[in-house]
Design an enzyme around this catalytic site. Structure first.
Site, PDB file in Angstrom:
ATOM      1  N   ASP A 178       4.253 -17.969   0.842  1.00  0.00           N
ATOM      2  CA  ASP A 178       5.577 -18.582   0.979  1.00  0.00           C
ATOM      3  C   ASP A 178       5.759 -19.685  -0.053  1.00  0.00           C
ATOM      4  O   ASP A 178       5.817 -20.880   0.271  1.00  0.00           O
ATOM      5  CB  ASP A 178       5.760 -19.110   2.404  1.00  0.00           C
ATOM      6  CG  ASP A 178       5.835 -17.992   3.430  1.00  0.00           C
ATOM      7  OD1 ASP A 178       6.211 -16.863   3.055  1.00  0.00           O
ATOM      8  OD2 ASP A 178       5.521 -18.240   4.609  1.00  0.00           O
TER       9      ASP A 178
ATOM     10  N   LYS B  36       1.158 -11.533   2.221  1.00  0.00           N
ATOM     11  CA  LYS B  36       2.567 -11.251   2.495  1.00  0.00           C
ATOM     12  C   LYS B  36       3.444 -11.855   1.407  1.00  0.00           C
ATOM     13  O   LYS B  36       3.319 -13.033   1.088  1.00  0.00           O
ATOM     14  CB  LYS B  36       2.986 -11.814   3.859  1.00  0.00           C
ATOM     15  CG  LYS B  36       4.446 -11.533   4.217  1.00  0.00           C
ATOM     16  CD  LYS B  36       4.774 -12.007   5.623  1.00  0.00           C
ATOM     17  CE  LYS B  36       5.048 -13.493   5.684  1.00  0.00           C
ATOM     18  NZ  LYS B  36       6.341 -13.869   5.034  1.00  0.00           N
TER      19      LYS B  36
ATOM     20  N   LEU C  62      10.771  -8.161   3.595  1.00  0.00           N
ATOM     21  CA  LEU C  62      12.167  -8.334   3.184  1.00  0.00           C
ATOM     22  C   LEU C  62      13.150  -8.146   4.337  1.00  0.00           C
ATOM     23  O   LEU C  62      14.344  -8.379   4.179  1.00  0.00           O
ATOM     24  CB  LEU C  62      12.512  -7.371   2.044  1.00  0.00           C
ATOM     25  CG  LEU C  62      11.686  -7.525   0.765  1.00  0.00           C
ATOM     26  CD1 LEU C  62      12.199  -6.573  -0.311  1.00  0.00           C
ATOM     27  CD2 LEU C  62      11.697  -8.958   0.262  1.00  0.00           C
ATOM     28  N   LYS C  63      12.669  -7.657   5.478  1.00  0.00           N
ATOM     29  CA  LYS C  63      13.497  -7.539   6.690  1.00  0.00           C
ATOM     30  C   LYS C  63      14.829  -6.840   6.396  1.00  0.00           C
ATOM     31  O   LYS C  63      15.910  -7.383   6.645  1.00  0.00           O
ATOM     32  CB  LYS C  63      13.748  -8.910   7.319  1.00  0.00           C
ATOM     33  CG  LYS C  63      12.490  -9.673   7.710  1.00  0.00           C
ATOM     34  CD  LYS C  63      12.843 -11.013   8.357  1.00  0.00           C
ATOM     35  CE  LYS C  63      11.605 -11.794   8.752  1.00  0.00           C
ATOM     36  NZ  LYS C  63      10.869 -12.326   7.574  1.00  0.00           N
TER      37      LYS C  63
ATOM     38  N   HIS D 226      18.175  -4.909   6.575  1.00  0.00           N
ATOM     39  CA  HIS D 226      19.140  -4.825   7.678  1.00  0.00           C
ATOM     40  C   HIS D 226      20.501  -4.476   7.092  1.00  0.00           C
ATOM     41  O   HIS D 226      21.197  -5.335   6.551  1.00  0.00           O
ATOM     42  CB  HIS D 226      19.193  -6.160   8.422  1.00  0.00           C
ATOM     43  CG  HIS D 226      19.923  -6.091   9.727  1.00  0.00           C
ATOM     44  ND1 HIS D 226      19.948  -7.139  10.617  1.00  0.00           N
ATOM     45  CD2 HIS D 226      20.642  -5.104  10.308  1.00  0.00           C
ATOM     46  CE1 HIS D 226      20.657  -6.802  11.681  1.00  0.00           C
ATOM     47  NE2 HIS D 226      21.096  -5.574  11.513  1.00  0.00           N
ATOM     48  N   ASP D 227      20.874  -3.190   7.194  1.00  0.00           N
ATOM     49  CA  ASP D 227      22.142  -2.734   6.620  1.00  0.00           C
ATOM     50  C   ASP D 227      22.466  -1.389   7.257  1.00  0.00           C
ATOM     51  O   ASP D 227      21.794  -0.964   8.205  1.00  0.00           O
ATOM     52  CB  ASP D 227      22.019  -2.624   5.094  1.00  0.00           C
ATOM     53  CG  ASP D 227      23.327  -2.910   4.370  1.00  0.00           C
ATOM     54  OD1 ASP D 227      24.349  -2.298   4.757  1.00  0.00           O
ATOM     55  OD2 ASP D 227      23.337  -3.731   3.441  1.00  0.00           O
ATOM     56  N   ILE D 228      23.471  -0.712   6.743  1.00  0.00           N
ATOM     57  CA  ILE D 228      23.788   0.610   7.274  1.00  0.00           C
ATOM     58  C   ILE D 228      22.628   1.557   6.964  1.00  0.00           C
ATOM     59  O   ILE D 228      21.865   1.330   6.022  1.00  0.00           O
ATOM     60  CB  ILE D 228      25.115   1.142   6.700  1.00  0.00           C
ATOM     61  CG1 ILE D 228      25.021   1.316   5.181  1.00  0.00           C
ATOM     62  CG2 ILE D 228      26.276   0.215   7.071  1.00  0.00           C
ATOM     63  CD1 ILE D 228      26.238   2.011   4.581  1.00  0.00           C
TER      64      ILE D 228
ATOM     65  N   ARG E 227      -1.084 -20.424  14.927  1.00  0.00           N
ATOM     66  CA  ARG E 227      -1.511 -21.781  14.598  1.00  0.00           C
ATOM     67  C   ARG E 227      -2.794 -22.129  15.351  1.00  0.00           C
ATOM     68  O   ARG E 227      -2.888 -21.876  16.554  1.00  0.00           O
ATOM     69  CB  ARG E 227      -0.428 -22.804  14.997  1.00  0.00           C
ATOM     70  CG  ARG E 227       0.911 -22.643  14.268  1.00  0.00           C
ATOM     71  CD  ARG E 227       0.796 -23.083  12.835  1.00  0.00           C
ATOM     72  NE  ARG E 227       2.074 -23.057  12.137  1.00  0.00           N
ATOM     73  CZ  ARG E 227       2.542 -22.036  11.440  1.00  0.00           C
ATOM     74  NH1 ARG E 227       1.834 -20.908  11.369  1.00  0.00           N
ATOM     75  NH2 ARG E 227       3.697 -22.113  10.805  1.00  0.00           N
TER      76      ARG E 227
ATOM     77  N   GLY F 267       0.857 -18.770   7.201  1.00  0.00           N
ATOM     78  CA  GLY F 267       1.340 -19.272   5.925  1.00  0.00           C
ATOM     79  C   GLY F 267       0.896 -20.687   5.661  1.00  0.00           C
ATOM     80  O   GLY F 267      -0.215 -20.937   5.193  1.00  0.00           O
TER      81      GLY F 267
END
Length: 240
Positions: free
Chosen positions: A10, A32, A60-61, A63-65, A183, A212
């Site tokens: 990250d 990642k 990248l998660k 999320h679309d049609i 954690r 991370g």
């Protein structure tokens, strides 16, 4: 064991990311890459990590049609990543479209990455859900999304370790759970709201732990990673 710990890169650029990788690659083999880093550095970074013999979770998660996600996912699979994710809230048709892309890749190339559905972000809690209009319990929503992901044919989900036992009871022990928000007791939670220790996460059945900032922001990253691995080893060998 090192493959079950995924260190999140990250950071904002390749130079910072590769500094972390160089320090950790002898003890950690799975990294990642998220939106911030990938959108700046692109596929070349993935090539560099793979050329070092490392595994890559491309976070990248999507999320679309359904059609857009399917086309995007095909391109990501061609990068030879080992794990990729899409938002389970995209619905059954989108999840199924992702499965069909993976199935085609298996037929074409003989291999494909693990594809995961993202349930509810670990930065969210019950109050967060209610603020955006959800009236059911967070755990119920996670259960629904995990079930839909499995029924679509995908490999597993990204979820808080707090929901792993529930997910496994519904979807079976072979259904993969990748758990951020991990954690150790002495670590700060940062912006995570649903957190657990490595020990508790593994005891509940988590398959992969994503960590991370507690590692990459440590003054000695290698030592920080080793402490996580030692706690994980202790659980699996019954010494903790």
């Amino acid at each position: 064991m090192s493959e079950r710990l995924i260190v999140a890169l990250d950071v904002s650029d390749k130079e910072k990311a590769m500094d972390i990788v160089e320090e950790l690659k002898d003890v950690v083999s799975f990294f990642k890459v998220g939106m911030e880093l990938f959108y700046r550095e692109g596929p070349k970074l993935i090539d560099d990590l793979k050329n070092l013999g490392l595994k890559v979770f491309l976070d990248l998660k999507l999320h679309d049609i359904p059609n857009t996600v399917a086309r995007a996912l095909k391109n990501l699979i061609d990068l030879e990543v080992d794990m990729v994710n899409i938002h389970a809230l995209g619905g059954k048709e989108m999840l199924r479209a992702a499965y069909l892309v993976k199935d085609e890749a298996l037929k074409r190339k003989g291999k494909a990455p693990i594809i995961l559905g993202v349930t509810v972000l670990t930065s969210m809690n019950q109050e967060s859900l209610e603020q955006v209009g959800f009236k059911i319990k967070l755990s119920q929503l996670v259960a629904i999304l995990a079930k839909e992901t499995k029924e679509a044919g995908l490999d597993g989900v990204v979820a808080s370790a707090q929901e792993v036992a529930l997910i496994k009871s519904i979807c079976g022990t072979e259904f993969i759970t990748v758990t951020p928000g991990i954690r150790r007791f002495e670590d700060a939670n940062f912006d995570q709201k649903r957190v657990l220790t490595p020990k508790k996460a593994l005891e509940l059945g988590a398959d992969y732990l994503v960590v991370g900032r507690p590692i990459i922001a440590a003054s000695n990253r290698r030592l920080a990673a080793q402490k996580y691995l030692e706690e994980m080893e202790g659980v699996l060998h019954g010494s903790l």
